[in-house]
Motif scaffolding. Structure first.
Motif, PDB file in Angstrom:
ATOM      1  N   ARG A 217       0.833  -1.196   0.109  1.00  0.00           N
ATOM      2  CA  ARG A 217       0.131  -0.192  -0.008  1.00  0.00           C
ATOM      3  C   ARG A 217       1.016   1.418   0.001  1.00  0.00           C
ATOM      4  O   ARG A 217       0.647   2.356  -0.592  1.00  0.00           O
ATOM      5  N   ALA A 218       2.095   1.145   0.716  1.00  0.00           N
ATOM      6  CA  ALA A 218       2.982   2.439   0.531  1.00  0.00           C
ATOM      7  C   ALA A 218       3.584   2.464  -0.602  1.00  0.00           C
ATOM      8  O   ALA A 218       3.663   3.717  -1.141  1.00  0.00           O
ATOM      9  N   ALA A 219       3.728   1.358  -1.279  1.00  0.00           N
ATOM     10  CA  ALA A 219       4.358   1.406  -2.943  1.00  0.00           C
ATOM     11  C   ALA A 219       3.416   2.094  -3.568  1.00  0.00           C
ATOM     12  O   ALA A 219       3.870   2.838  -4.605  1.00  0.00           O
ATOM     13  N   TYR A 220       2.077   1.661  -3.494  1.00  0.00           N
ATOM     14  CA  TYR A 220       1.096   2.199  -4.569  1.00  0.00           C
ATOM     15  C   TYR A 220       1.116   3.542  -4.441  1.00  0.00           C
ATOM     16  O   TYR A 220       1.072   4.283  -5.331  1.00  0.00           O
ATOM     17  N   GLN A 221       0.871   4.138  -3.147  1.00  0.00           N
ATOM     18  CA  GLN A 221       0.713   5.578  -2.996  1.00  0.00           C
ATOM     19  C   GLN A 221       1.999   6.509  -3.057  1.00  0.00           C
ATOM     20  O   GLN A 221       1.699   7.525  -3.460  1.00  0.00           O
ATOM     21  N   ALA A 222       3.084   5.885  -3.130  1.00  0.00           N
ATOM     22  CA  ALA A 222       4.477   6.626  -3.149  1.00  0.00           C
ATOM     23  C   ALA A 222       4.280   6.751  -4.622  1.00  0.00           C
ATOM     24  O   ALA A 222       4.884   8.001  -5.053  1.00  0.00           O
ATOM     25  N   LEU A 281      -7.791  -1.082  -7.827  1.00  0.00           N
ATOM     26  CA  LEU A 281      -7.383  -1.518  -9.108  1.00  0.00           C
ATOM     27  C   LEU A 281      -8.096  -0.305 -10.087  1.00  0.00           C
ATOM     28  O   LEU A 281      -7.291   0.181 -11.092  1.00  0.00           O
ATOM     29  N   PHE A 282      -9.272   0.344  -9.774  1.00  0.00           N
ATOM     30  CA  PHE A 282      -9.773   1.283 -10.851  1.00  0.00           C
ATOM     31  C   PHE A 282      -8.957   2.507 -10.375  1.00  0.00           C
ATOM     32  O   PHE A 282      -8.835   3.176 -11.404  1.00  0.00           O
ATOM     33  N   ALA A 283      -8.360   2.911  -9.110  1.00  0.00           N
ATOM     34  CA  ALA A 283      -7.567   3.879  -9.025  1.00  0.00           C
ATOM     35  C   ALA A 283      -6.522   4.158  -9.891  1.00  0.00           C
ATOM     36  O   ALA A 283      -5.934   5.019 -10.504  1.00  0.00           O
ATOM     37  N   LEU A 284      -5.729   3.045  -9.940  1.00  0.00           N
ATOM     38  CA  LEU A 284      -4.401   2.889 -10.517  1.00  0.00           C
ATOM     39  C   LEU A 284      -4.887   3.004 -12.014  1.00  0.00           C
ATOM     40  O   LEU A 284      -3.958   3.466 -12.948  1.00  0.00           O
ATOM     41  N   SER A 285      -5.798   2.316 -12.340  1.00  0.00           N
ATOM     42  CA  SER A 285      -6.143   2.256 -13.999  1.00  0.00           C
ATOM     43  C   SER A 285      -6.475   3.676 -14.276  1.00  0.00           C
ATOM     44  O   SER A 285      -6.194   4.260 -15.351  1.00  0.00           O
ATOM     45  N   LEU A 286      -7.305   4.313 -13.384  1.00  0.00           N
ATOM     46  CA  LEU A 286      -7.627   5.908 -13.652  1.00  0.00           C
ATOM     47  C   LEU A 286      -6.543   6.830 -13.792  1.00  0.00           C
ATOM     48  O   LEU A 286      -6.508   7.686 -14.887  1.00  0.00           O
ATOM     49  N   LEU A 287      -5.729   6.368 -12.986  1.00  0.00           N
ATOM     50  CA  LEU A 287      -4.560   7.531 -13.113  1.00  0.00           C
ATOM     51  C   LEU A 287      -3.868   7.318 -14.469  1.00  0.00           C
ATOM     52  O   LEU A 287      -3.416   8.336 -15.032  1.00  0.00           O
ATOM     53  N   VAL A 380       3.473   0.879 -13.542  1.00  0.00           N
ATOM     54  CA  VAL A 380       4.175   0.407 -12.823  1.00  0.00           C
ATOM     55  C   VAL A 380       3.524  -0.022 -11.504  1.00  0.00           C
ATOM     56  O   VAL A 380       3.521  -1.158 -11.127  1.00  0.00           O
ATOM     57  N   ALA A 381       2.442   0.894 -11.099  1.00  0.00           N
ATOM     58  CA  ALA A 381       1.617   0.362  -9.856  1.00  0.00           C
ATOM     59  C   ALA A 381       0.752  -0.673 -10.462  1.00  0.00           C
ATOM     60  O   ALA A 381       0.578  -1.365  -9.445  1.00  0.00           O
ATOM     61  N   LEU A 382       0.254  -0.592 -11.555  1.00  0.00           N
ATOM     62  CA  LEU A 382      -0.897  -1.362 -11.991  1.00  0.00           C
ATOM     63  C   LEU A 382      -0.036  -2.963 -11.913  1.00  0.00           C
ATOM     64  O   LEU A 382      -0.469  -3.827 -11.514  1.00  0.00           O
ATOM     65  N   LEU A 383       1.132  -2.744 -12.515  1.00  0.00           N
ATOM     66  CA  LEU A 383       2.111  -4.266 -12.448  1.00  0.00           C
ATOM     67  C   LEU A 383       2.189  -4.860 -11.134  1.00  0.00           C
ATOM     68  O   LEU A 383       2.104  -6.054 -11.012  1.00  0.00           O
ATOM     69  N   LEU A 384       2.635  -3.890 -10.076  1.00  0.00           N
ATOM     70  CA  LEU A 384       2.740  -4.505  -8.837  1.00  0.00           C
ATOM     71  C   LEU A 384       1.423  -5.111  -8.181  1.00  0.00           C
ATOM     72  O   LEU A 384       1.362  -5.989  -7.596  1.00  0.00           O
ATOM     73  N   TYR A 385       0.551  -4.257  -8.796  1.00  0.00           N
ATOM     74  CA  TYR A 385      -1.087  -4.713  -8.190  1.00  0.00           C
ATOM     75  C   TYR A 385      -1.265  -6.112  -8.872  1.00  0.00           C
ATOM     76  O   TYR A 385      -1.644  -7.171  -7.768  1.00  0.00           O
ATOM     77  N   LEU A 386      -1.175  -6.386 -10.035  1.00  0.00           N
ATOM     78  CA  LEU A 386      -1.490  -7.643 -10.485  1.00  0.00           C
ATOM     79  C   LEU A 386      -0.624  -8.756 -10.347  1.00  0.00           C
ATOM     80  O   LEU A 386      -0.882  -9.934 -10.265  1.00  0.00           O
ATOM     81  N   LEU A 387       0.758  -8.403 -10.059  1.00  0.00           N
ATOM     82  CA  LEU A 387       1.717  -9.411  -9.531  1.00  0.00           C
ATOM     83  C   LEU A 387       1.748 -10.077  -8.072  1.00  0.00           C
ATOM     84  O   LEU A 387       1.834 -11.353  -7.821  1.00  0.00           O
ATOM     85  N   PHE A 388       1.299  -8.926  -7.327  1.00  0.00           N
ATOM     86  CA  PHE A 388       1.579  -9.099  -5.831  1.00  0.00           C
ATOM     87  C   PHE A 388       0.312  -9.057  -4.826  1.00  0.00           C
ATOM     88  O   PHE A 388       0.547  -9.548  -3.863  1.00  0.00           O
ATOM     89  N   ASP A 389      -0.714  -8.259  -5.390  1.00  0.00           N
ATOM     90  CA  ASP A 389      -1.648  -7.804  -4.443  1.00  0.00           C
ATOM     91  C   ASP A 389      -2.541  -9.048  -3.782  1.00  0.00           C
ATOM     92  O   ASP A 389      -2.727  -9.098  -2.670  1.00  0.00           O
TER      93      ASP A 389
END
Length: 402
Positions: A217-222, A281-287, A380-389
């Motif tokens: 969560r810190a990585a996504y928001q950073a 997921l929606f937020a990362l895609s929206l950005l 990059v954030a989306l990729l992190l989500y898909l791989l690890f979340d």
């Protein structure tokens, strides 16, 4: 202390906490648009004047690392009131400074003490009922983002009309009034931790090691905060060079961008329904999509559409922030301050690079390069989500309350 599972914050106290967060965090951003005015007035060279913002931000970072964890050790209301008083005194010191040394000391104090906002957020989560915790966090955080977004246009308008010193006197008065309201209305919360201060600080790193969800969560928001800072560093340059707007026009654009804060309560609602991961997921895609759209609309000289993309980018940051905080505050109810300190320190330290990336990319390739980098950050954030979340966060997501 009342049981947060059976009681809830009153609406007026929740709104007060949101206003307090906005007022305190706005102090960090007032000087950004006024460096060229402040520097000569206090005897700083143009090169050294750039250090004003850096010092304020450094003070805030120190406060995140060393003061926010104290909210798991010291009675929260008292700690918040001390921080609020320090921020008000720092603003007065800035307004009265005649030389660079006094100004920079006061700016450091103001930056450090403005972390009172980051003590209020986990306190709001702790005092809220489980059924409404996400919406409470969302409302309080919407106040914080609104403070960030309104700080720059307010600084431009007030300093233009009354001078930059009047701006900081006004901010001191607003902060003091907020402190008085908190004194009268904020509930008391005494933490149960018996750790010593050094052990308390060390445990923040232990929490990062223990909880993969906190790290993710810190990585996504950073990453999103890097993109956010990139956008708002470059957008004024685009507005002046591409659209021919003056200072007031840029300020009005920033006011429009503050509409993204309305996404925070929506994110809180969905988080309370057990949909924090879907919201992420929606937020990362929206950005990601919004940065691509921003490139296209600027190329088409569509100013209103550019303002819409600004709102969407801000909304994406808010949606991810609230859904993430709903998850991390549920990891350990007794360590909310340390969890928030670890989370926000990572977000802030890495997110601050967004301004540098924005300036460098705009100089090298204009808005097209900057927007491409913003979209890539979202990717990059989306990729992190898909791989690890899924495997690290799924079990940490709060279930919907009955």
């Amino acid at each position: 202390m009342s049981d947060p599972d059976t009681h809830d914050l009153s609406p007026i106290v929740t709104v007060l906490m949101a206003v307090a967060c906005g007022a305190m965090v706005a102090n960090l951003y007032y000087a950004q648009t006024l460096i060229e005015i402040i520097g000569p007035d206090i005897g700083l060279s143009p090169a050294a004047a750039g250090g004003i913002v850096t010092l304020i931000q450094l003070g805030y970072g120190l406060g995140l690392a060393f003061i926010v964890p104290l909210s798991d050790l010291i009675e929260n209301k008292r700690l918040i009131l001390i921080a609020t008083a320090g921020a008000a005194l720092g603003c007065i010191g800035i307004a009265m400074a005649e030389g660079p040394r006094t100004f920079l000391v006061a700016a450091s104090i103001m930056g450090i003490c403005s972390v009172g906002a980051q003590i209020l957020v986990p306190l709001a989560a702790k005092l809220s009922s489980q059924a409404r915790q996400g919406r409470t966090i969302g409302l309080v955080m919407s106040g914080l983002l609104t403070g960030i977004m309104l700080a720059r246009p307010i600084a431009s308008f007030v300093a233009g009309a009354l001078g930059w010193r009047a701006l900081f006197f006004c901010s001191a008065g607003v902060t003091a009034l907020v402190g008085l309201a908190l004194l009268l209305m904020l509930p008391v919360r005494r933490p149960e931790s018996t750790l010593r201060y050094a052990a308390l600080l060390a445990s923040s790193f232990e929490l990062l090691r223990r909880y993969p969800a906190l790290r993710l969560r810190a990585a996504y928001q950073a990453l999103l905060f890097i993109a956010f800072n990139l956008f708002w560093t470059v957008a004024p340059l685009v507005l002046t060079q591409r659209f021919g707007l003056g200072a007031n026009g840029v300020a009005l654009f920033a006011l429009a961008g503050a509409g993204g804060a309305l996404a925070a309560p929506i994110a809180g609602y969905f988080a309370d329904k057990g949909r924090a991961r879907a919201t992420t997921l929606f937020a990362l895609s929206l950005l990601t999509v919004s940065f691509v759209a921003a490139d296209l609309v600027v190329a088409a000289s569509a100013l209103i559409a550019f303002a819409v993309t600004a709102v969407l980018i801000d909304a994406a940051v808010q949606l991810n922030q609230i859904s993430g905080q709903r998850i991390i505050f549920a990891l350990d109810s007794s360590a909310g301050g340390r969890i928030n300190a670890a989370y926000m320190t990572i977000v802030f330290v890495f997110g601050a690079s967004g301004s540098l990336i924005g300036s460098a990319s705009f100089a090298a390739g204009g808005w097209s390069l900057s927007s491409l980098i913003g979209a890539a950050i979202g990717g990059v954030a989306l990729l992190l989500y898909l791989l690890f979340d899924r495997r690290s966060t799924r079990s940490a997501e709060p279930r919907p309350a009955d």
